[in-house]
Scaffold this motif. Sequence first.
Motif, short mmCIF file in Angstrom:
data_model
loop_
_atom_site.label_atom_id
_atom_site.label_comp_id
_atom_site.label_asym_id
_atom_site.label_seq_id
_atom_site.Cartn_x
_atom_site.Cartn_y
_atom_site.Cartn_z
N LYS A 191 -3.75 2.38 -4.66
CA LYS A 191 -5.09 2.26 -4.07
C LYS A 191 -6.00 1.52 -5.04
CE LYS A 191 -4.66 6.69 -1.62
NZ LYS A 191 -5.24 8.04 -1.44
N PHE A 192 -6.85 0.67 -4.49
CA PHE A 192 -7.83 -0.01 -5.34
C PHE A 192 -8.97 0.94 -5.66
CE2 PHE A 192 -6.10 -4.15 -5.57
CZ PHE A 192 -5.48 -4.43 -4.36
N SER A 193 -9.43 0.87 -6.91
CA SER A 193 -10.55 1.68 -7.36
C SER A 193 -11.83 0.84 -7.34
CB SER A 193 -10.31 2.19 -8.78
OG SER A 193 -9.07 2.89 -8.84
N THR A 206 -5.77 -9.08 -0.41
CA THR A 206 -5.31 -10.22 -1.22
C THR A 206 -6.34 -10.58 -2.29
OG1 THR A 206 -4.05 -11.10 0.66
CG2 THR A 206 -4.54 -12.62 -1.14
N ILE A 207 -7.61 -10.66 -1.88
CA ILE A 207 -8.67 -10.99 -2.83
C ILE A 207 -8.78 -9.91 -3.90
CG2 ILE A 207 -11.18 -11.23 -3.08
CD1 ILE A 207 -11.20 -12.60 -0.36
N SER A 208 -8.67 -8.66 -3.50
CA SER A 208 -8.80 -7.54 -4.46
C SER A 208 -7.69 -7.56 -5.49
CB SER A 208 -8.81 -6.21 -3.70
OG SER A 208 -9.92 -6.12 -2.83
N PHE A 209 -6.47 -7.89 -5.05
CA PHE A 209 -5.37 -7.94 -6.02
C PHE A 209 -5.57 -9.09 -7.00
CE2 PHE A 209 -1.12 -9.41 -7.32
CZ PHE A 209 -0.73 -8.27 -8.04
N LEU A 210 -5.96 -10.25 -6.50
CA LEU A 210 -6.23 -11.37 -7.39
C LEU A 210 -7.36 -11.03 -8.36
CD1 LEU A 210 -6.01 -14.44 -4.98
CD2 LEU A 210 -4.28 -13.58 -6.56
N ALA A 211 -8.38 -10.35 -7.85
CA ALA A 211 -9.50 -9.94 -8.72
C ALA A 211 -9.01 -9.00 -9.81
CB ALA A 211 -10.58 -9.27 -7.87
N MET A 237 -16.24 -7.77 0.18
CA MET A 237 -15.57 -9.03 -0.10
C MET A 237 -16.46 -10.01 -0.88
SD MET A 237 -13.42 -11.36 2.62
CE MET A 237 -12.78 -9.89 3.43
N ARG A 238 -17.67 -10.23 -0.43
CA ARG A 238 -18.53 -11.21 -1.11
C ARG A 238 -18.89 -10.76 -2.53
NH1 ARG A 238 -22.04 -15.51 -0.93
NH2 ARG A 238 -21.30 -16.27 1.09
N PRO A 239 -19.33 -9.51 -2.76
CA PRO A 239 -19.57 -9.08 -4.14
C PRO A 239 -18.34 -9.19 -5.02
CG PRO A 239 -20.60 -7.56 -2.60
CD PRO A 239 -19.77 -8.48 -1.78
N LEU A 251 -3.55 -3.00 -15.14
CA LEU A 251 -4.33 -3.02 -13.90
C LEU A 251 -4.87 -1.65 -13.52
CD1 LEU A 251 -2.07 -5.34 -11.67
CD2 LEU A 251 -3.94 -6.00 -13.20
N SER A 252 -4.64 -0.65 -14.37
CA SER A 252 -5.02 0.72 -14.01
C SER A 252 -6.52 0.92 -13.78
CB SER A 252 -4.52 1.70 -15.08
OG SER A 252 -5.11 1.45 -16.34
N PRO A 253 -7.43 0.13 -14.42
CA PRO A 253 -8.85 0.31 -14.07
C PRO A 253 -9.16 -0.07 -12.62
CG PRO A 253 -8.62 -0.80 -16.19
CD PRO A 253 -7.27 -0.80 -15.55
N PHE A 254 -8.29 -0.88 -12.02
CA PHE A 254 -8.57 -1.41 -10.69
C PHE A 254 -7.60 -0.89 -9.62
CE2 PHE A 254 -8.91 -4.55 -14.12
CZ PHE A 254 -10.30 -4.64 -14.22
N ILE A 255 -6.41 -0.52 -10.05
CA ILE A 255 -5.40 -0.04 -9.11
C ILE A 255 -4.96 1.35 -9.54
CG2 ILE A 255 -3.11 -0.42 -8.12
CD1 ILE A 255 -3.49 -3.39 -8.51
N GLU A 256 -5.19 2.31 -8.67
CA GLU A 256 -4.83 3.70 -8.96
C GLU A 256 -3.49 4.03 -8.31
OE1 GLU A 256 -7.59 6.40 -7.26
OE2 GLU A 256 -6.38 8.19 -7.70
N ILE A 257 -2.64 4.70 -9.06
CA ILE A 257 -1.37 5.16 -8.51
C ILE A 257 -1.53 6.61 -8.10
CG2 ILE A 257 1.09 5.53 -8.93
CD1 ILE A 257 0.93 3.38 -11.11
N SER A 258 -1.46 6.85 -6.80
CA SER A 258 -1.58 8.21 -6.28
C SER A 258 -0.17 8.75 -6.05
CB SER A 258 -2.38 8.20 -4.97
OG SER A 258 -2.40 9.49 -4.40
N MET A 259 0.21 9.79 -6.79
CA MET A 259 1.56 10.33 -6.71
C MET A 259 1.69 11.30 -5.53
SD MET A 259 2.77 8.68 -9.21
CE MET A 259 4.40 9.41 -9.17
N GLU A 260 2.58 11.00 -4.61
CA GLU A 260 2.87 11.90 -3.51
C GLU A 260 4.07 12.79 -3.83
OE1 GLU A 260 1.35 9.33 0.32
OE2 GLU A 260 3.47 9.35 -0.18
N ASP A 261 4.76 12.46 -4.89
CA ASP A 261 5.94 13.21 -5.30
C ASP A 261 6.00 13.13 -6.82
OD1 ASP A 261 8.97 13.85 -3.74
OD2 ASP A 261 8.81 13.84 -5.92
N THR A 262 6.65 14.06 -7.43
CA THR A 262 6.72 14.07 -8.89
C THR A 262 7.65 13.00 -9.42
OG1 THR A 262 8.46 15.76 -8.78
CG2 THR A 262 6.18 16.51 -9.04
#
Length: 626
Positions: free
Chosen positions: A621-623, A426-431, A454-456, A600-611
């Motif tokens: 996934k968070f980066s 939750t904190i990471s998404f808000l960040a 979390m603290r950093p 949000l791409s610098p912080f959230i990566e989309i990992s493709m499991e299918d084309t």
Amino acid sequence: MITIIIDRVNQTNVFNVIRDSTVVNPVLREDENFISHVDDDLIMEFIEGLRHIVQLGRSIHSIENNSGQERLFFNELNLTNRLKNIGQAFFRQFFPSSLHRMIAENRDEHIYFDIDPALSSIPFELFHDGDDFFLNKFYLGKMIKGYHQAFVPVKTQEIIKIAIIADPTENLPWAKKEGESLYDFISEKFSDKKLNIDFIGGSSITKLDLLNIISDKDIIHYAGHLHFAASPKENGWILPGGKILHAREIEKSGAHPVLIFSNSCLSAANHNSQISSADWFSKFASSFINSGRTNYIGTLWEIEDSESLLLFTLDFYHHLLSGNTIGESLQKARKYAMENFSIHNIIWAAYSLMGNPEVRLTRSISRLPDFYANILNEKEVIREYPFPIAQAYHHFREVTPQENTTGTGEANPQLMENLFQLVSETISFLAAIILGNYKMMKIGEDIVFPYPEMRPMLDAVYKILNRLKSIKANLLVPNLLDIAFVHKDNLYKIADFSEEFYKDKNAFPQNPSYEITIQYMLETLLIDLSILKRYGLYIIIEPGYRQLSLKGTSEYHILKDIILPTQDDISTHEELIEKTRPLIGKCVFYHPVRKTFIDLSPFIEISMEDTDVQEKGYVLKFSRIE
């Protein structure tokens, strides 16, 4: 509004239907009429059947926290189905077939029953037409012939005057809690510029004081003992010292409230057990309705689950003071109860409106539109919150029941780990939103995203937020900055707990209070984050206005038009094509009114499991950014 007039002569019921002052009796087939023949003994069987179901509900409630064979037996019962079966069987007998079609073809109508006194014992709300209960299909109200004057039009009020009367005899703790909770709820959620509230309770209440206070009120909410008498005008409220404020005295006070809402305990000494619950309710309520302006809501039987009663009441007032009609508000509260309470809890069936369901007291005066109480709606989080929060919350709730206890009364390390993971996500998404928004402003400071620490992460977020406050800048989601600072201390406390936990899980204090405290802090944050439902989280799959919505868990993800109805024009389409072109394949946060995207791409990566992203072959996934 549809008015259904029912007269009874001996064992025969005669029906007439009026819509908005015009007779609209359905066209009859050759073998049909507007008459039904129903014996008194069948009516009594219906009433007795309902009473038996209510008693079952009370029995279940009394053992709900126990275990053993009795509980297993009651778990096999379904009180809603029992109500449906008896309501449907009686509906077929009571309503002529000529009206069955009208009932089936209509929904979400305000329906008002004008009934013969001989039918006052029948709770029409619990009729079932085979599709649904009347109380779910319609906004219902009723009145007994000869007990009221013609309806007086009620204009919406600029200022609503409310009197809350709670536990005047000081022997009903639930009534005291209800009054205090209702006062706090209304005061907190609705503008005091639009409300004038008098809160009365305790043994210092005198009849004269009470008569003076209620004389000019629009709403009177009463939680206390009722006095039921053979003579309607002698009905009333029991006050300190055994005094009774009679209906005749209230009438003489000049009080003409739009609504009386009564969550009350009937005085046993004055209750004839041979009178049906619905019958005494109808006669008691009618004694307070001395003009066509007043409406009365109460229960057909006493409710023993005071917590459910309170939640039902708060939900009703939330809708009423948000601008809904009395009938709509009562129906919405019933649906809330059906969706959120135990399957054995039939409080939704207990409430009845004596009066006009079409009355609307006010336009919306809510401080927080679409926001209700400090109770987290789990279904709402899983279906409507942004994907990273919804997914983490869903996982936590799935695992929690199995990991809920170690059997020793101690905190469970696995549950604590799941809880800290939910907080971290939750904190990471808000960040990601806050830092992405800040980056979009191009102010120039370096950005770090130290996931999953979390603290950093909090340090990085509040450094940016303090910078924004210093230059008096705001975020794309204006309330997000305020929410972050409101919850700052709690978030740092959780971060400290997390750090201590991961240093040595076995050494972490094995005290369930830690889990409860952390979960409470998190839930209060999630409640405030309901504002995020107004915005969009998308994967941009192609240039344009139709994108993959990441609202809720993956099962709720759909291709969706991101434009508002007022934006469906060529210029908006062209604007969105240009804005989305460089964002293809990225995760974005979207403000629909401003048509603004946060990348949000610098912080959230989309990992493709299918084309094919449309087949949901993706993982978010968070980066980490050092």
